[in-house]
Write a protein that holds these residues in place. Structure first.
Motif, PDB file in Angstrom:
ATOM      1  N   LEU A 175      -4.823  -1.695 -11.195  1.00  0.00           N
ATOM      2  CA  LEU A 175      -6.166  -1.334 -10.727  1.00  0.00           C
ATOM      3  C   LEU A 175      -6.196   0.008 -10.009  1.00  0.00           C
ATOM      4  CD1 LEU A 175      -7.269  -4.831  -9.398  1.00  0.00           C
ATOM      5  CD2 LEU A 175      -8.369  -3.546 -11.251  1.00  0.00           C
ATOM      6  N   THR A 176      -5.062   0.418  -9.430  1.00  0.00           N
ATOM      7  CA  THR A 176      -5.088   1.635  -8.610  1.00  0.00           C
ATOM      8  C   THR A 176      -4.114   2.728  -9.053  1.00  0.00           C
ATOM      9  OG1 THR A 176      -3.667   0.415  -7.086  1.00  0.00           O
ATOM     10  CG2 THR A 176      -5.961   0.650  -6.443  1.00  0.00           C
ATOM     11  N   VAL A 177      -3.078   2.359  -9.801  1.00  0.00           N
ATOM     12  CA  VAL A 177      -2.095   3.378 -10.203  1.00  0.00           C
ATOM     13  C   VAL A 177      -2.395   3.796 -11.641  1.00  0.00           C
ATOM     14  CG1 VAL A 177       0.364   3.876 -10.523  1.00  0.00           C
ATOM     15  CG2 VAL A 177      -0.369   2.367  -8.667  1.00  0.00           C
ATOM     16  N   GLU A 178      -2.582   5.092 -11.845  1.00  0.00           N
ATOM     17  CA  GLU A 178      -2.996   5.551 -13.172  1.00  0.00           C
ATOM     18  C   GLU A 178      -1.910   5.314 -14.229  1.00  0.00           C
ATOM     19  OE1 GLU A 178      -4.534   9.544 -13.013  1.00  0.00           O
ATOM     20  OE2 GLU A 178      -4.412   9.619 -15.212  1.00  0.00           O
TER      21      GLU A 178
ATOM     22  N   PRO B  86      -1.352  -3.728  -9.424  1.00  0.00           N
ATOM     23  CA  PRO B  86      -1.363  -2.275  -9.197  1.00  0.00           C
ATOM     24  C   PRO B  86      -1.986  -1.502 -10.345  1.00  0.00           C
ATOM     25  CG  PRO B  86       0.859  -3.042  -9.651  1.00  0.00           C
ATOM     26  CD  PRO B  86       0.006  -4.262  -9.527  1.00  0.00           C
TER      27      PRO B  86
ATOM     28  N   ALA C 223       2.497   6.529  -7.015  1.00  0.00           N
ATOM     29  CA  ALA C 223       1.413   7.350  -7.579  1.00  0.00           C
ATOM     30  C   ALA C 223       1.712   8.834  -7.345  1.00  0.00           C
ATOM     31  CB  ALA C 223       0.085   6.955  -6.952  1.00  0.00           C
TER      32      ALA C 223
ATOM     33  N   CYS D 106       0.481   3.090 -14.944  1.00  0.00           N
ATOM     34  CA  CYS D 106       1.024   1.773 -14.597  1.00  0.00           C
ATOM     35  C   CYS D 106       0.918   0.823 -15.786  1.00  0.00           C
ATOM     36  CB  CYS D 106       0.233   1.192 -13.414  1.00  0.00           C
ATOM     37  SG  CYS D 106       0.732  -0.483 -12.941  1.00  0.00           S
TER      38      CYS D 106
ATOM     39  N   GLY E 147       0.829  -1.210   0.000  1.00  0.00           N
ATOM     40  CA  GLY E 147       0.000   0.000   0.000  1.00  0.00           C
ATOM     41  C   GLY E 147       0.862   1.258   0.000  1.00  0.00           C
TER      42      GLY E 147
ATOM     43  N   VAL F 240       2.687   1.627  -3.453  1.00  0.00           N
ATOM     44  CA  VAL F 240       1.800   2.082  -4.524  1.00  0.00           C
ATOM     45  C   VAL F 240       1.504   3.584  -4.377  1.00  0.00           C
ATOM     46  CG1 VAL F 240      -0.644   1.898  -5.185  1.00  0.00           C
ATOM     47  CG2 VAL F 240       0.773  -0.141  -5.113  1.00  0.00           C
ATOM     48  N   GLU F 241       1.321   4.005  -3.138  1.00  0.00           N
ATOM     49  CA  GLU F 241       1.049   5.425  -2.879  1.00  0.00           C
ATOM     50  C   GLU F 241       2.264   6.292  -3.239  1.00  0.00           C
ATOM     51  OE1 GLU F 241      -0.204   7.214   1.056  1.00  0.00           O
ATOM     52  OE2 GLU F 241      -1.677   5.602   0.718  1.00  0.00           O
TER      53      GLU F 241
END
Ligand SMILES: Cc1ncc(COP(=O)(O)O)c(C=O)c1O
Length: 379
Positions: A209-212, A207, A182, A214, A175, A178-179
Motif C-alpha cells: 500500500l505504501t512502498v512503490e 507494505p 523506500a 514492492c 514505519g 518501510v521508509e
C-alpha cells in the motif's frame, strides 16, 4: 548456478520422511487444519455450488472474485495488482525470478525459510544476510539492515512475523523499516505468510500500500488452516505481474476454479476461520512460555512475537538433529531440527495445533532432551 541446480530444501526433506507417519505434530508452521465438510458448514458452501464448478481454465492472474476478496482484506482498491498462485511458494518463486538477475545483491533473512534464500542463489543473485540473531534471542535490528543497504542492493526479502523465530516488527519499527526500504530504491519482497497470526497488536499493514517497488505475498496455508488447498497470492506492480505470468506460462499456467471458489469464500469470511485458530495458538504460546520457564536447565526459548513457531536453543546439545530423528522414531513426535535453518543447536517448535497434542509433544520433547543430555545419547 542455474535454476535447475537450486539447493535441496532441508525442511522439506525432513518432512517428506516423517510428516505422514508422526502421531504428534508440534513441528508445523501452520494452525489446526480445516476439513472440507467443516469449511462448507462454517462458510455456507452448498454441494450444489461445488457441483456447478466447470473445470475450464482460470485467468492467468486468478479468478476476479478471489482477487477482489484478497484486495478487499489486505490492500483495498488494488485488486488489479493481485496474482493468485499455487500457495505463496509459487508467488515467491515467480516474483524472485522476475526481479533478480545474476550478480544482483539481495538482502535475505538469516535464519530464513529456504524459498526466500535459495531461490536467490540459484538465480545467480548474491545474498546478503540480515542476521536476526542477537545473543540468546532474536530481533530485527534496523541498524544492521541499514549497513547492508548499499546502492547495489536490488531487493530486500523479509518475512514478518518470521519463520522460524517468530520475530516481528512493532508498528513504529515497521514505519521506520518501510521508509528505509523506500529510500533505498531496492525492491521490497515482503512475505506476509503469518500476517494474521499476531497476539499483542493488530496485524501490520501490507507494505504494498505504501512502498512503490514492492511485492507482498500472502497465503491460505498458515492462519486459515488450509495448506492443502494450495492457494496463495502476491500483490505486485503491473509490469512485475506481466513477468510473473510470462514465467508461470511454463509452470502452472493458472490455478483451479474449484480451489479458487473455496478460497474466495474463505477470504470473504477470514475472521471466522482465523479467530479460533489464533486463540488456540495464543493459549499454546502461553503454555510454551511456562514450559520453557519450568525447564531452564534444558532450553532457552525466546517468546515469539507472531507466527506459530518458536526456535528454542537446547542447552548442552550442539546438534539436535539426531535427537529430533529419535524423538520422531521412538515417540512419534515431530519437531524440526534447527539444522534445516542452518542453526543446529535449536529446534523449531510449532504451537498452532490442538492444545492436548501440543502438551503431549512438549512432554516427550523435554523427556528426550533429558535423556540426551544425561545419557550422552544423540548429543
Ligand atoms: C515463511 C514462509 N513463506 C512461505 C511459505 C510457503 O507456503 P505456501 O506455499 O503453502 O503458501 C512458508 C511455508 O512454510 C513459509 O513458512
Amino acid at each position: 548456478m542455474s535454476i535447475g541446480q537450486i539447493p535441496r530444501a532441508p525442511l522439506e526433506d525432513w518432512f517428506r520422511d516423517r510428516y505422514f507417519t508422526a502421531s504428534v505434530d508440534i513441528s508445523s508452521s501452520g494452525v489446526e487444519n480445516y476439513a472440507l465438510g467443516e469449511l462448507r458448514e462454517i462458510l455456507g458452501i452448498t454441494t450444489r455450488e461445488l457441483d456447478e464448478t466447470v473445470f475450464r481454465d482460470s485467468p492467468s492472474v486468478g479468478a476476479p472474485a478471489l482477487r477482489a476478496a484478497v484486495a478487499a482484506r489486505y490492500a483495498p482498491g488494488r485488486s488489479e495488482n493481485v496474482v493468485v498462485t499455487h500457495g505463496s511458494s509459487e508467488a515467491i518463486f515467480l516474483a524472485t525470478a522476475a526481479l533478480v538477475r545474476p550478480g544482483d545483491e539481495v538482502v535475505v533473512p538469516g535464519p530464513g525459510y529456504h524459498a526466500l534464500v535459495s531461490t536467490v542463489t540459484a538465480l545467480g543473485g548474491r545474498p546478503r544476510v540480515w542476521d536476526l540473531g542477537s545473543g540468546e534471542g532474536f530481533a530485527a535490528d534496523l541498524d544492521r539492515l541499514r549497513d547492508l543497504l548499499g546502492t547495489r542492493v536490488r531487493a530486500v526479502i523479509v518475512n514478518f512475523p518470521h519463520n522460524p523465530t517468530g520475530v516481528t516488527l512493532d508498528r513504529s519499527a515497521y514505519g521506520e523499516f518501510v521508509e528505509l526500504i523506500a529510500r533505498s530504491g531496492a525492491y521490497l519482497l515482503w512475505d506476509g505468510a503469518f500476517t494474521d497470526l499476531v497476539y499483542d497488536a493488530p496485524p501490520l499493514p501490507d507494505p504494498f500500500l505504501t512502498v512503490e517497488r514492492c511485492v507482498s505475498f500472502g497465503t491460505l496455508s498458515k492462519s486459515y488452516g488450509l495448506p492443502g488447498l494450495r492457494v496463495g497470492w502476491a500483490f505486485a506492480p503491473r509490469h512485475v505481474i506481466a513477468d510473473m505470468v510470462r514465467l508461470r506460462d511454463y509452470l502452472t499456467i493458472a490455478t483451479s476454479p474449484l480451489t479458487e471458489s473455496v478460497a474466495t469464500a474463505a477470504v470473504l469470511n477470514a475472521d471466522v476461520l482465523i479467530g479460533p485458530r489464533r486463540a488456540q495458538a495464543k493459549a499454546n504460546r502461553e503454555f510454551l512460555t511456562r514450559w520453557a520457564h519450568d525447564h531452564p536447565d534444558l532450553v532457552r526459548c525466546p517468546v515469539p512475537g507472531g507466527g506459530v513457531t518458536a526456535f528454542p536453543r537446547v542447552i548442552g546439545v550442539p546438534n539436535v538433529t539426531d535427537m529430533c530423528a529419535a524423538l520422531a522414531e521412538d515417540r512419534g513426535v515431530l519437531v524440526v531440527p534447527g539444522s534445516c535453518f542452518g542453526v543446529p543447536d535449536r529446534i523449531r517448535v510449532g504451537f498452532g495445533g490442538p492444545a492436548d497434542e501440543f502438551a503431549k509433544g512438549l512432554t516427550a520433547l523435554s523427556e528426550t532432551v533429558v535423556k540426551t543430555t544425561t545419557g550422552g545419547v544423540w548429543a
